[in-house]
Motif scaffolding. Sequence first.
Motif, short mmCIF file in Angstrom:
data_model
loop_
_atom_site.label_atom_id
_atom_site.label_comp_id
_atom_site.label_asym_id
_atom_site.label_seq_id
_atom_site.Cartn_x
_atom_site.Cartn_y
_atom_site.Cartn_z
N ILE A 126 0.84 -1.21 0.00
CA ILE A 126 0.00 0.00 0.00
C ILE A 126 0.87 1.25 0.00
CG2 ILE A 126 -1.70 1.33 1.33
CD1 ILE A 126 -2.71 -1.43 2.40
N LEU A 127 1.89 1.26 0.85
CA LEU A 127 2.79 2.43 0.93
C LEU A 127 3.50 2.66 -0.40
CD1 LEU A 127 4.47 2.08 4.46
CD2 LEU A 127 2.22 2.98 3.85
N HIS A 128 3.96 1.58 -1.01
CA HIS A 128 4.67 1.68 -2.29
C HIS A 128 3.78 2.31 -3.35
CE1 HIS A 128 7.47 0.31 -5.46
NE2 HIS A 128 6.36 0.09 -6.16
N VAL A 129 2.53 1.85 -3.42
CA VAL A 129 1.61 2.35 -4.46
C VAL A 129 1.19 3.79 -4.17
CG1 VAL A 129 -0.69 2.04 -5.45
CG2 VAL A 129 0.82 0.06 -5.14
N LEU A 130 0.89 4.09 -2.90
CA LEU A 130 0.50 5.46 -2.55
C LEU A 130 1.60 6.45 -2.89
CD1 LEU A 130 -1.33 5.06 0.90
CD2 LEU A 130 -2.35 5.36 -1.36
N MET B 45 -1.36 -8.89 -2.30
CA MET B 45 -1.49 -7.84 -3.31
C MET B 45 -2.95 -7.47 -3.54
SD MET B 45 -0.18 -7.99 -7.26
CE MET B 45 -1.51 -9.11 -7.70
N GLN B 46 -3.84 -8.46 -3.52
CA GLN B 46 -5.25 -8.17 -3.73
C GLN B 46 -5.84 -7.39 -2.56
OE1 GLN B 46 -4.95 -8.56 -6.89
NE2 GLN B 46 -7.06 -9.27 -7.03
N ALA B 47 -5.39 -7.68 -1.35
CA ALA B 47 -5.82 -6.88 -0.19
C ALA B 47 -5.37 -5.44 -0.36
CB ALA B 47 -5.26 -7.47 1.09
N ALA B 48 -4.12 -5.26 -0.75
CA ALA B 48 -3.58 -3.92 -0.96
C ALA B 48 -4.33 -3.20 -2.08
CB ALA B 48 -2.08 -4.00 -1.29
N ARG B 49 -4.68 -3.93 -3.13
CA ARG B 49 -5.40 -3.31 -4.26
C ARG B 49 -6.76 -2.76 -3.81
NH1 ARG B 49 -9.39 -4.84 -7.44
NH2 ARG B 49 -9.39 -7.00 -6.66
N LEU B 50 -7.48 -3.53 -3.01
CA LEU B 50 -8.80 -3.07 -2.55
C LEU B 50 -8.68 -1.86 -1.63
CD1 LEU B 50 -10.67 -6.45 -1.94
CD2 LEU B 50 -11.03 -4.81 -3.79
N VAL B 51 -7.64 -1.82 -0.80
CA VAL B 51 -7.41 -0.64 0.04
C VAL B 51 -7.14 0.57 -0.84
CG1 VAL B 51 -5.84 0.45 1.69
CG2 VAL B 51 -6.60 -1.90 2.08
N CYS B 52 -6.24 0.40 -1.79
CA CYS B 52 -5.86 1.52 -2.66
C CYS B 52 -7.04 2.00 -3.50
CB CYS B 52 -4.68 1.13 -3.54
SG CYS B 52 -3.13 0.97 -2.64
N GLU B 53 -7.90 1.07 -3.89
CA GLU B 53 -9.10 1.44 -4.63
C GLU B 53 -9.97 2.38 -3.79
OE1 GLU B 53 -11.75 -1.18 -7.52
OE2 GLU B 53 -12.21 -1.62 -5.42
N THR C 273 -6.98 3.63 -9.26
CA THR C 273 -7.62 2.66 -10.14
C THR C 273 -6.85 1.34 -10.14
OG1 THR C 273 -6.35 3.30 -12.10
CG2 THR C 273 -8.39 4.52 -11.66
N ASN C 274 -7.54 0.26 -10.54
CA ASN C 274 -6.87 -1.03 -10.62
C ASN C 274 -5.71 -1.02 -11.60
OD1 ASN C 274 -8.57 -2.17 -8.74
ND2 ASN C 274 -9.94 -3.11 -10.25
N ALA C 275 -5.91 -0.36 -12.74
CA ALA C 275 -4.84 -0.31 -13.75
C ALA C 275 -3.61 0.40 -13.20
CB ALA C 275 -5.34 0.40 -15.00
N ASP C 276 -3.82 1.51 -12.50
CA ASP C 276 -2.69 2.23 -11.91
C ASP C 276 -2.04 1.39 -10.82
OD1 ASP C 276 -2.86 4.42 -13.53
OD2 ASP C 276 -3.96 5.66 -12.11
N TYR D 201 -1.87 -1.93 -10.51
CA TYR D 201 -1.05 -3.00 -11.08
C TYR D 201 0.22 -2.46 -11.72
CZ TYR D 201 -4.66 -6.55 -10.29
OH TYR D 201 -5.55 -7.42 -9.72
N GLN D 202 0.12 -1.30 -12.35
CA GLN D 202 1.32 -0.71 -12.95
C GLN D 202 2.34 -0.33 -11.88
OE1 GLN D 202 1.96 -0.59 -16.35
NE2 GLN D 202 3.98 -0.23 -15.46
N PHE D 203 1.86 0.28 -10.80
CA PHE D 203 2.77 0.70 -9.73
C PHE D 203 3.36 -0.50 -8.99
CE2 PHE D 203 -0.02 4.72 -9.41
CZ PHE D 203 0.79 5.40 -10.30
N ILE D 204 2.59 -1.58 -8.85
CA ILE D 204 3.06 -2.72 -8.04
C ILE D 204 4.13 -3.52 -8.78
CG2 ILE D 204 1.51 -4.61 -8.71
CD1 ILE D 204 2.26 -3.51 -5.08
N THR D 205 4.26 -3.32 -10.09
CA THR D 205 5.30 -4.06 -10.83
C THR D 205 6.71 -3.70 -10.37
OG1 THR D 205 5.36 -2.40 -12.61
CG2 THR D 205 3.88 -4.29 -12.91
N SER D 206 6.87 -2.54 -9.76
CA SER D 206 8.20 -2.15 -9.28
C SER D 206 8.41 -2.47 -7.80
CB SER D 206 8.43 -0.65 -9.50
OG SER D 206 7.44 0.13 -8.84
N PHE D 207 7.45 -3.14 -7.18
CA PHE D 207 7.57 -3.51 -5.76
C PHE D 207 8.47 -4.73 -5.62
CE2 PHE D 207 5.92 -5.88 -2.03
CZ PHE D 207 6.20 -4.94 -1.04
#
Length: 451
Positions: free
Chosen positions: A121-125, A277-285, A290-293, A295-301
Amino acid sequence: MRVHFIAIGGAAMHNLAIALHKNGCDVTGSDDVLFEPSVSRLASYGILPAENGWYPEKITADLDAIILGMHARIDNPELLKAQELGIKVYSYPEYVYEQSKNKLRVVIGGSHGKTTITSMILHVLRAAGKDFDYLVGAQLEGFDTMVKLTKEAPVMVIEGDEYLASPIDRRPKFHLYNANIGVISGIAWDHINVFPTFKSYIDQFKIFIETILPGGSLIYSKTDAVLEEVVASNASNVQKEPYALPEYIIENGVTTILSDGKRYTLQIFGEHNLLNMQAARLVCEQLGITNADFYQFITSFKGAARRLELVGKNDTATIFKDFAHSPSKLQATIHAVKAQFPDRKLIACIELHTFSSLNKDFLAEYSGTMDEAEEAIVFIDKKTFEQKKMEPYPAKVVKAAFAKNNLTFFNDPQLLSEQLESTKLNNSSLLMMSSGNFGGINLSELKNKIL
Protein backbone atom coordinates in the motif's frame (compact mmCIF):
# COMPACT_ATOMS: atom_id res chain seq x y z
CA MET A 1 6.37 18.44 23.43
CA ARG A 2 8.73 16.53 25.74
CA VAL A 3 8.33 12.76 25.29
CA HIS A 4 10.29 10.00 27.03
CA PHE A 5 10.45 6.41 25.72
CA ILE A 6 10.82 3.55 28.19
CA ALA A 7 12.38 0.64 26.21
CA ILE A 8 13.29 2.86 23.25
CA GLY A 9 15.24 0.12 21.44
CA GLY A 10 12.29 -1.84 20.00
CA ALA A 11 11.71 -1.79 16.25
CA ALA A 12 8.51 0.26 16.38
CA MET A 13 9.60 2.22 19.46
CA HIS A 14 12.85 3.60 18.08
CA ASN A 15 11.22 4.44 14.75
CA LEU A 16 8.41 6.30 16.52
CA ALA A 17 11.03 8.13 18.59
CA ILE A 18 12.81 9.21 15.40
CA ALA A 19 9.52 10.29 13.80
CA LEU A 20 8.65 12.50 16.80
CA HIS A 21 12.17 13.92 16.90
CA LYS A 22 11.88 14.84 13.20
CA ASN A 23 8.59 16.57 14.03
CA GLY A 24 10.39 18.82 16.52
CA CYS A 25 9.60 16.98 19.77
CA ASP A 26 12.16 16.86 22.56
CA VAL A 27 12.72 13.08 22.68
CA THR A 28 14.61 11.12 25.34
CA GLY A 29 14.68 7.41 26.08
CA SER A 30 16.08 4.51 28.06
CA ASP A 31 16.63 0.79 27.62
CA ASP A 32 18.53 -1.93 29.44
CA VAL A 33 19.81 -3.47 26.21
CA LEU A 34 20.06 -2.01 22.70
CA PHE A 35 20.89 -3.78 19.43
CA GLU A 36 21.51 -2.79 15.83
CA PRO A 37 20.01 -1.21 13.83
CA SER A 38 18.35 0.83 16.59
CA VAL A 39 21.72 1.87 18.09
CA SER A 40 23.06 3.41 14.88
CA ARG A 41 19.73 4.90 13.88
CA LEU A 42 19.07 6.56 17.25
CA ALA A 43 22.66 7.81 17.35
CA SER A 44 22.36 9.36 13.88
CA TYR A 45 19.50 11.54 15.19
CA GLY A 46 21.24 12.36 18.48
CA ILE A 47 18.70 10.54 20.66
CA LEU A 48 20.65 7.40 21.65
CA PRO A 49 20.71 7.00 25.46
CA ALA A 50 24.16 7.78 26.85
CA GLU A 51 24.13 4.57 28.89
CA ASN A 52 22.07 1.41 29.02
CA GLY A 53 19.83 1.00 32.03
CA TRP A 54 16.84 2.57 33.79
CA TYR A 55 17.20 6.01 35.35
CA PRO A 56 14.14 7.22 37.28
CA GLU A 57 15.79 10.64 37.64
CA LYS A 58 15.08 11.12 33.90
CA ILE A 59 11.35 11.13 34.73
CA THR A 60 10.43 14.67 35.67
CA ALA A 61 7.14 16.52 36.01
CA ASP A 62 7.78 18.62 32.90
CA LEU A 63 7.45 15.59 30.60
CA ASP A 64 4.31 15.72 28.45
CA ALA A 65 4.11 11.98 27.83
CA ILE A 66 5.74 8.62 28.46
CA ILE A 67 5.63 5.97 25.75
CA LEU A 68 6.05 2.51 27.23
CA GLY A 69 7.47 -0.39 25.21
CA MET A 70 6.46 -4.03 25.59
CA HIS A 71 10.02 -4.96 26.58
CA ALA A 72 9.72 -3.06 29.89
CA ARG A 73 8.38 -4.77 33.02
CA ILE A 74 5.51 -3.53 35.20
CA ASP A 75 7.98 -2.83 38.03
CA ASN A 76 10.27 -0.74 35.79
CA PRO A 77 11.66 2.07 38.00
CA GLU A 78 11.06 4.75 35.34
CA LEU A 79 7.45 3.59 34.90
CA LEU A 80 6.87 3.63 38.65
CA LYS A 81 8.27 7.16 38.86
CA ALA A 82 6.02 8.33 35.99
CA GLN A 83 2.97 6.82 37.68
CA GLU A 84 3.94 8.48 40.96
CA LEU A 85 4.17 11.87 39.23
CA GLY A 86 0.90 11.37 37.35
CA ILE A 87 2.49 11.69 33.89
CA LYS A 88 0.35 10.25 31.08
CA VAL A 89 1.73 6.83 30.04
CA TYR A 90 0.90 5.59 26.53
CA SER A 91 1.59 2.35 24.74
CA TYR A 92 2.92 3.12 21.28
CA PRO A 93 -0.33 2.07 19.51
CA GLU A 94 -2.30 4.25 21.91
CA TYR A 95 -0.03 7.19 21.15
CA VAL A 96 -0.21 6.56 17.40
CA TYR A 97 -4.01 6.64 17.61
CA GLU A 98 -3.96 9.93 19.55
CA GLN A 99 -1.80 11.47 16.84
CA SER A 100 -3.93 10.12 13.96
CA LYS A 101 -7.50 10.25 15.25
CA ASN A 102 -8.39 13.07 12.83
CA LYS A 103 -7.08 11.08 9.85
CA LEU A 104 -8.58 8.24 7.83
CA ARG A 105 -6.94 5.16 9.34
CA VAL A 106 -6.23 1.97 7.39
CA VAL A 107 -5.31 -0.90 9.74
CA ILE A 108 -3.90 -4.15 8.38
CA GLY A 109 -4.39 -7.17 10.64
CA GLY A 110 -4.02 -10.92 10.26
CA SER A 111 -1.79 -13.76 11.36
CA HIS A 112 0.39 -13.42 8.26
CA GLY A 113 1.13 -10.95 5.48
CA LYS A 114 0.57 -7.76 7.51
CA THR A 115 3.96 -6.24 6.75
CA THR A 116 3.81 -7.12 3.06
CA ILE A 117 0.28 -5.77 2.57
CA THR A 118 1.19 -2.54 4.40
CA SER A 119 4.39 -2.23 2.36
CA MET A 120 2.51 -2.70 -0.91
CA ILE A 121 0.00 0.00 0.00
CA LEU A 122 2.79 2.43 0.93
CA HIS A 123 4.67 1.68 -2.29
CA VAL A 124 1.61 2.35 -4.46
CA LEU A 125 0.50 5.46 -2.55
CA ARG A 126 3.95 6.96 -2.92
CA ALA A 127 4.09 6.09 -6.63
CA ALA A 128 0.68 7.77 -7.03
CA GLY A 129 1.94 10.95 -5.33
CA LYS A 130 -0.40 10.67 -2.33
CA ASP A 131 0.35 12.25 1.06
CA PHE A 132 0.11 9.72 3.89
CA ASP A 133 1.48 8.73 7.30
CA TYR A 134 2.33 5.16 8.21
CA LEU A 135 3.53 2.56 10.69
CA VAL A 136 5.04 -0.63 9.23
CA GLY A 137 6.95 -3.54 10.75
CA ALA A 138 9.96 -3.64 8.41
CA GLN A 139 12.45 -1.29 6.84
CA LEU A 140 11.32 -0.53 3.29
CA GLU A 141 13.40 0.52 0.33
CA GLY A 142 12.99 4.26 -0.22
CA PHE A 143 11.54 4.97 3.24
CA ASP A 144 13.84 6.47 5.89
CA THR A 145 11.88 5.22 8.87
CA MET A 146 9.24 2.61 9.72
CA VAL A 147 7.00 5.32 11.20
CA LYS A 148 5.86 8.67 9.80
CA LEU A 149 3.54 11.01 11.72
CA THR A 150 2.67 14.48 10.45
CA LYS A 151 -0.12 16.98 11.01
CA GLU A 152 -0.87 17.38 7.32
CA ALA A 153 -1.34 13.86 5.89
CA PRO A 154 -5.04 12.95 5.59
CA VAL A 155 -4.45 9.18 5.72
CA MET A 156 -2.49 6.87 8.02
CA VAL A 157 -1.68 3.28 7.05
CA ILE A 158 -0.96 1.10 10.08
CA GLU A 159 0.32 -2.45 10.40
CA GLY A 160 -1.93 -3.79 13.16
CA ASP A 161 -0.18 -6.39 15.27
CA GLU A 162 -2.34 -8.65 17.46
CA TYR A 163 0.30 -8.85 20.21
CA LEU A 164 -0.19 -6.96 23.47
CA ALA A 165 0.16 -3.17 23.55
CA SER A 166 2.31 -2.78 26.68
CA PRO A 167 3.06 -4.38 30.07
CA ILE A 168 0.23 -2.33 31.63
CA ASP A 169 -2.17 -2.47 28.68
CA ARG A 170 -2.94 -6.10 27.86
CA ARG A 171 -5.08 -5.34 24.82
CA PRO A 172 -3.84 -6.39 21.36
CA LYS A 173 -2.34 -3.43 19.51
CA PHE A 174 -4.77 -3.55 16.60
CA HIS A 175 -7.74 -3.03 18.94
CA LEU A 176 -6.53 0.48 19.74
CA TYR A 177 -6.49 2.10 16.29
CA ASN A 178 -10.26 2.29 15.53
CA ALA A 179 -9.86 1.73 11.81
CA ASN A 180 -11.93 3.30 9.06
CA ILE A 181 -10.68 0.59 6.70
CA GLY A 182 -9.70 -2.72 8.29
CA VAL A 183 -7.92 -5.65 6.64
CA ILE A 184 -7.65 -9.24 7.87
CA SER A 185 -5.36 -11.46 5.79
CA GLY A 186 -6.10 -14.71 7.60
CA ILE A 187 -6.27 -16.34 11.02
CA ALA A 188 -3.79 -19.03 12.10
CA TRP A 189 -3.03 -19.59 15.79
CA ASP A 190 0.00 -17.68 17.08
CA HIS A 191 1.29 -16.09 20.30
CA ILE A 192 0.37 -19.14 22.38
CA ASN A 193 2.04 -17.56 25.44
CA VAL A 194 -0.68 -14.85 25.40
CA PHE A 195 -3.57 -16.69 23.73
CA PRO A 196 -3.41 -20.25 25.13
CA THR A 197 -6.29 -21.57 22.99
CA PHE A 198 -7.15 -21.08 19.34
CA LYS A 199 -10.57 -19.78 20.39
CA SER A 200 -9.02 -17.04 22.54
CA TYR A 201 -6.85 -16.08 19.56
CA ILE A 202 -9.80 -16.00 17.12
CA ASP A 203 -11.73 -13.82 19.57
CA GLN A 204 -9.16 -11.03 19.10
CA PHE A 205 -10.07 -10.76 15.42
CA LYS A 206 -13.77 -10.69 16.24
CA ILE A 207 -13.06 -7.76 18.57
CA PHE A 208 -10.95 -6.06 15.89
CA ILE A 209 -13.90 -6.07 13.48
CA GLU A 210 -16.04 -4.47 16.19
CA THR A 211 -13.46 -1.64 16.52
CA ILE A 212 -13.85 -0.63 12.86
CA LEU A 213 -15.83 2.60 12.88
CA PRO A 214 -19.49 2.44 11.76
CA GLY A 215 -19.75 2.98 8.02
CA GLY A 216 -16.19 1.75 7.55
CA SER A 217 -15.10 -1.32 5.63
CA LEU A 218 -13.50 -4.71 6.24
CA ILE A 219 -11.35 -6.23 3.50
CA TYR A 220 -10.69 -9.93 4.09
CA SER A 221 -9.40 -13.08 2.42
CA LYS A 222 -12.22 -15.43 1.47
CA THR A 223 -9.66 -18.21 0.96
CA ASP A 224 -9.35 -18.62 4.76
CA ALA A 225 -12.13 -20.86 6.16
CA VAL A 226 -11.72 -19.70 9.77
CA LEU A 227 -11.83 -16.05 8.73
CA GLU A 228 -14.85 -16.65 6.48
CA GLU A 229 -16.74 -18.04 9.48
CA VAL A 230 -15.74 -15.11 11.68
CA VAL A 231 -16.92 -12.56 9.09
CA ALA A 232 -20.15 -14.44 8.37
CA SER A 233 -21.11 -14.38 12.05
CA ASN A 234 -20.35 -10.67 12.45
CA ALA A 235 -23.23 -8.15 12.45
CA SER A 236 -21.19 -4.93 12.51
CA ASN A 237 -22.27 -1.93 10.44
CA VAL A 238 -19.30 -2.17 8.08
CA GLN A 239 -18.98 -2.94 4.37
CA LYS A 240 -17.38 -6.37 3.88
CA GLU A 241 -15.18 -6.88 0.82
CA PRO A 242 -13.70 -10.35 0.19
CA TYR A 243 -10.70 -11.03 -2.03
CA ALA A 244 -9.13 -14.10 -3.64
CA LEU A 245 -6.29 -14.88 -6.04
CA PRO A 246 -6.04 -12.83 -9.26
CA GLU A 247 -5.54 -14.41 -12.67
CA TYR A 248 -1.83 -15.03 -13.20
CA ILE A 249 0.78 -17.16 -14.97
CA ILE A 250 4.30 -18.29 -14.07
CA GLU A 251 6.88 -18.41 -16.86
CA ASN A 252 10.58 -19.16 -16.27
CA GLY A 253 10.29 -18.42 -12.55
CA VAL A 254 8.56 -15.06 -13.12
CA THR A 255 4.93 -14.26 -12.17
CA THR A 256 2.72 -12.14 -14.44
CA ILE A 257 -0.72 -10.77 -13.55
CA LEU A 258 -3.42 -10.83 -16.24
CA SER A 259 -6.01 -8.05 -15.84
CA ASP A 260 -8.36 -6.39 -18.35
CA GLY A 261 -6.38 -7.74 -21.29
CA LYS A 262 -3.05 -6.42 -19.95
CA ARG A 263 -0.02 -8.19 -18.50
CA TYR A 264 1.83 -6.95 -15.42
CA THR A 265 5.12 -8.69 -14.64
CA LEU A 266 5.93 -8.80 -10.93
CA GLN A 267 9.18 -8.90 -8.97
CA ILE A 268 7.51 -10.87 -6.18
CA PHE A 269 5.94 -14.33 -6.27
CA GLY A 270 3.94 -16.87 -4.31
CA GLU A 271 0.19 -17.31 -3.86
CA HIS A 272 0.37 -15.74 -0.40
CA ASN A 273 1.94 -12.62 -1.91
CA LEU A 274 -0.68 -12.50 -4.67
CA LEU A 275 -3.37 -12.61 -1.98
CA ASN A 276 -1.54 -9.86 -0.10
CA MET A 277 -1.49 -7.84 -3.31
CA GLN A 278 -5.25 -8.17 -3.73
CA ALA A 279 -5.82 -6.88 -0.19
CA ALA A 280 -3.58 -3.92 -0.96
CA ARG A 281 -5.40 -3.31 -4.26
CA LEU A 282 -8.80 -3.07 -2.55
CA VAL A 283 -7.41 -0.64 0.04
CA CYS A 284 -5.86 1.52 -2.66
CA GLU A 285 -9.10 1.44 -4.63
CA GLN A 286 -10.88 2.96 -1.61
CA LEU A 287 -8.12 5.59 -1.49
CA GLY A 288 -8.80 6.65 -5.09
CA ILE A 289 -6.34 4.57 -7.11
CA THR A 290 -7.62 2.66 -10.14
CA ASN A 291 -6.87 -1.03 -10.62
CA ALA A 292 -4.84 -0.31 -13.75
CA ASP A 293 -2.69 2.23 -11.91
CA PHE A 294 -2.32 -0.11 -8.94
CA TYR A 295 -1.05 -3.00 -11.08
CA GLN A 296 1.32 -0.71 -12.95
CA PHE A 297 2.77 0.70 -9.73
CA ILE A 298 3.06 -2.72 -8.04
CA THR A 299 5.30 -4.06 -10.83
CA SER A 300 8.20 -2.15 -9.28
CA PHE A 301 7.57 -3.51 -5.76
CA LYS A 302 10.51 -5.67 -4.66
CA GLY A 303 9.09 -6.87 -1.35
CA ALA A 304 9.65 -6.01 2.29
CA ALA A 305 12.91 -6.84 4.04
CA ARG A 306 13.25 -10.54 4.94
CA ARG A 307 10.02 -11.47 3.16
CA LEU A 308 11.15 -13.93 0.46
CA GLU A 309 14.19 -11.69 0.08
CA LEU A 310 16.70 -12.79 -2.52
CA VAL A 311 20.10 -13.55 -0.93
CA GLY A 312 21.78 -14.69 -4.13
CA LYS A 313 21.38 -16.72 -7.31
CA ASN A 314 23.15 -18.19 -10.31
CA ASP A 315 21.87 -19.94 -13.44
CA THR A 316 20.79 -23.09 -11.59
CA ALA A 317 20.24 -22.12 -7.95
CA THR A 318 18.61 -19.48 -5.76
CA ILE A 319 18.88 -18.63 -2.05
CA PHE A 320 16.05 -16.82 -0.24
CA LYS A 321 15.60 -15.67 3.34
CA ASP A 322 12.23 -15.15 4.94
CA PHE A 323 10.76 -14.04 8.27
CA ALA A 324 8.46 -17.10 8.39
CA HIS A 325 8.23 -18.73 11.81
CA SER A 326 4.60 -19.69 12.49
CA PRO A 327 3.19 -22.87 10.90
CA SER A 328 0.98 -21.05 8.38
CA LYS A 329 3.80 -18.75 7.27
CA LEU A 330 6.24 -21.64 7.00
CA GLN A 331 3.90 -23.71 4.82
CA ALA A 332 2.93 -20.76 2.59
CA THR A 333 6.55 -19.74 2.01
CA ILE A 334 7.67 -23.27 1.17
CA HIS A 335 4.73 -23.66 -1.22
CA ALA A 336 5.56 -20.34 -2.90
CA VAL A 337 9.17 -21.30 -3.66
CA LYS A 338 8.24 -24.81 -4.82
CA ALA A 339 5.49 -23.47 -7.12
CA GLN A 340 7.84 -20.85 -8.58
CA PHE A 341 10.68 -23.32 -9.23
CA PRO A 342 8.89 -26.69 -9.50
CA ASP A 343 11.75 -28.49 -11.27
CA ARG A 344 14.34 -27.58 -8.64
CA LYS A 345 15.10 -29.43 -5.42
CA LEU A 346 13.91 -27.39 -2.44
CA ILE A 347 16.05 -27.31 0.71
CA ALA A 348 14.08 -25.58 3.48
CA CYS A 349 15.61 -24.56 6.80
CA ILE A 350 13.48 -23.14 9.64
CA GLU A 351 14.79 -21.72 12.93
CA LEU A 352 12.29 -22.03 15.77
CA HIS A 353 12.91 -18.89 17.78
CA THR A 354 9.68 -17.40 19.21
CA PHE A 355 8.01 -18.43 22.46
CA SER A 356 5.09 -19.96 20.56
CA SER A 357 7.21 -21.94 18.10
CA LEU A 358 9.40 -23.32 20.92
CA ASN A 359 6.46 -24.33 23.10
CA LYS A 360 6.42 -28.12 23.24
CA ASP A 361 2.62 -28.18 23.32
CA PHE A 362 2.44 -26.01 20.17
CA LEU A 363 4.93 -28.04 18.08
CA ALA A 364 2.24 -30.35 16.70
CA GLU A 365 0.85 -27.34 14.78
CA TYR A 366 3.87 -27.76 12.47
CA SER A 367 2.78 -31.23 11.33
CA GLY A 368 3.05 -31.47 7.54
CA THR A 369 4.17 -27.87 7.04
CA MET A 370 7.48 -28.87 5.39
CA ASP A 371 6.15 -31.72 3.25
CA GLU A 372 6.77 -29.91 -0.06
CA ALA A 373 10.50 -29.57 0.66
CA GLU A 374 12.71 -32.40 -0.59
CA GLU A 375 15.14 -31.64 2.22
CA ALA A 376 13.91 -30.19 5.54
CA ILE A 377 16.08 -28.78 8.33
CA VAL A 378 14.89 -27.52 11.72
CA PHE A 379 17.27 -25.48 13.88
CA ILE A 380 16.87 -24.40 17.49
CA ASP A 381 19.90 -22.66 18.96
CA LYS A 382 20.48 -24.34 22.33
CA LYS A 383 21.22 -20.87 23.74
CA THR A 384 17.66 -19.77 22.86
CA PHE A 385 16.20 -22.24 25.34
CA GLU A 386 18.54 -20.84 28.01
CA GLN A 387 17.72 -17.20 27.17
CA LYS A 388 13.97 -17.84 27.24
CA LYS A 389 14.30 -20.07 30.35
CA MET A 390 12.56 -22.95 28.61
CA GLU A 391 13.20 -26.68 29.01
CA PRO A 392 15.02 -28.04 25.93
CA TYR A 393 13.78 -31.16 24.13
CA PRO A 394 15.55 -33.70 21.89
CA ALA A 395 15.52 -34.09 18.12
CA LYS A 396 12.99 -36.95 18.23
CA VAL A 397 10.34 -34.58 19.68
CA VAL A 398 10.84 -32.13 16.79
CA LYS A 399 10.82 -34.87 14.15
CA ALA A 400 7.64 -36.38 15.56
CA ALA A 401 5.91 -32.97 15.61
CA PHE A 402 6.80 -32.10 12.00
CA ALA A 403 5.86 -35.65 10.91
CA LYS A 404 8.54 -35.71 8.20
CA ASN A 405 10.76 -38.78 8.15
CA ASN A 406 13.86 -37.31 6.52
CA LEU A 407 13.91 -34.11 8.60
CA THR A 408 17.29 -33.09 10.02
CA PHE A 409 17.58 -31.30 13.38
CA PHE A 410 20.40 -29.07 14.65
CA ASN A 411 20.84 -27.18 17.93
CA ASP A 412 24.40 -25.99 17.29
CA PRO A 413 24.91 -23.13 14.78
CA GLN A 414 28.40 -24.36 13.92
CA LEU A 415 27.10 -27.78 12.90
CA LEU A 416 24.25 -26.19 10.94
CA SER A 417 26.72 -23.91 9.17
CA GLU A 418 28.94 -26.87 8.24
CA GLN A 419 25.93 -28.76 6.88
CA LEU A 420 24.81 -25.80 4.76
CA GLU A 421 28.32 -25.11 3.46
CA SER A 422 28.58 -28.71 2.26
CA THR A 423 25.29 -28.43 0.35
CA LYS A 424 25.48 -28.84 -3.41
CA LEU A 425 23.09 -26.24 -4.83
CA ASN A 426 22.95 -27.50 -8.41
CA ASN A 427 19.37 -27.08 -9.74
CA SER A 428 18.18 -26.24 -6.21
CA SER A 429 16.47 -23.59 -4.12
CA LEU A 430 17.64 -22.91 -0.56
CA LEU A 431 15.08 -21.26 1.71
CA MET A 432 16.29 -19.92 5.09
CA MET A 433 13.40 -18.95 7.41
CA SER A 434 13.66 -17.31 10.82
CA SER A 435 12.65 -14.36 12.98
CA GLY A 436 16.11 -14.75 14.57
CA ASN A 437 19.55 -15.01 12.95
CA PHE A 438 20.41 -18.73 12.91
CA GLY A 439 22.79 -18.36 15.83
CA GLY A 440 24.82 -15.71 14.03
CA ILE A 441 25.25 -17.42 10.64
CA ASN A 442 26.12 -14.81 8.01
CA LEU A 443 23.92 -15.58 5.01
CA SER A 444 25.96 -13.36 2.68
CA GLU A 445 29.13 -15.32 3.50
CA LEU A 446 27.22 -18.58 3.13
CA LYS A 447 26.00 -17.47 -0.30
CA ASN A 448 29.55 -16.79 -1.44
CA LYS A 449 30.65 -20.26 -0.35
CA ILE A 450 27.89 -22.35 -1.88
CA LEU A 451 26.73 -20.50 -5.01
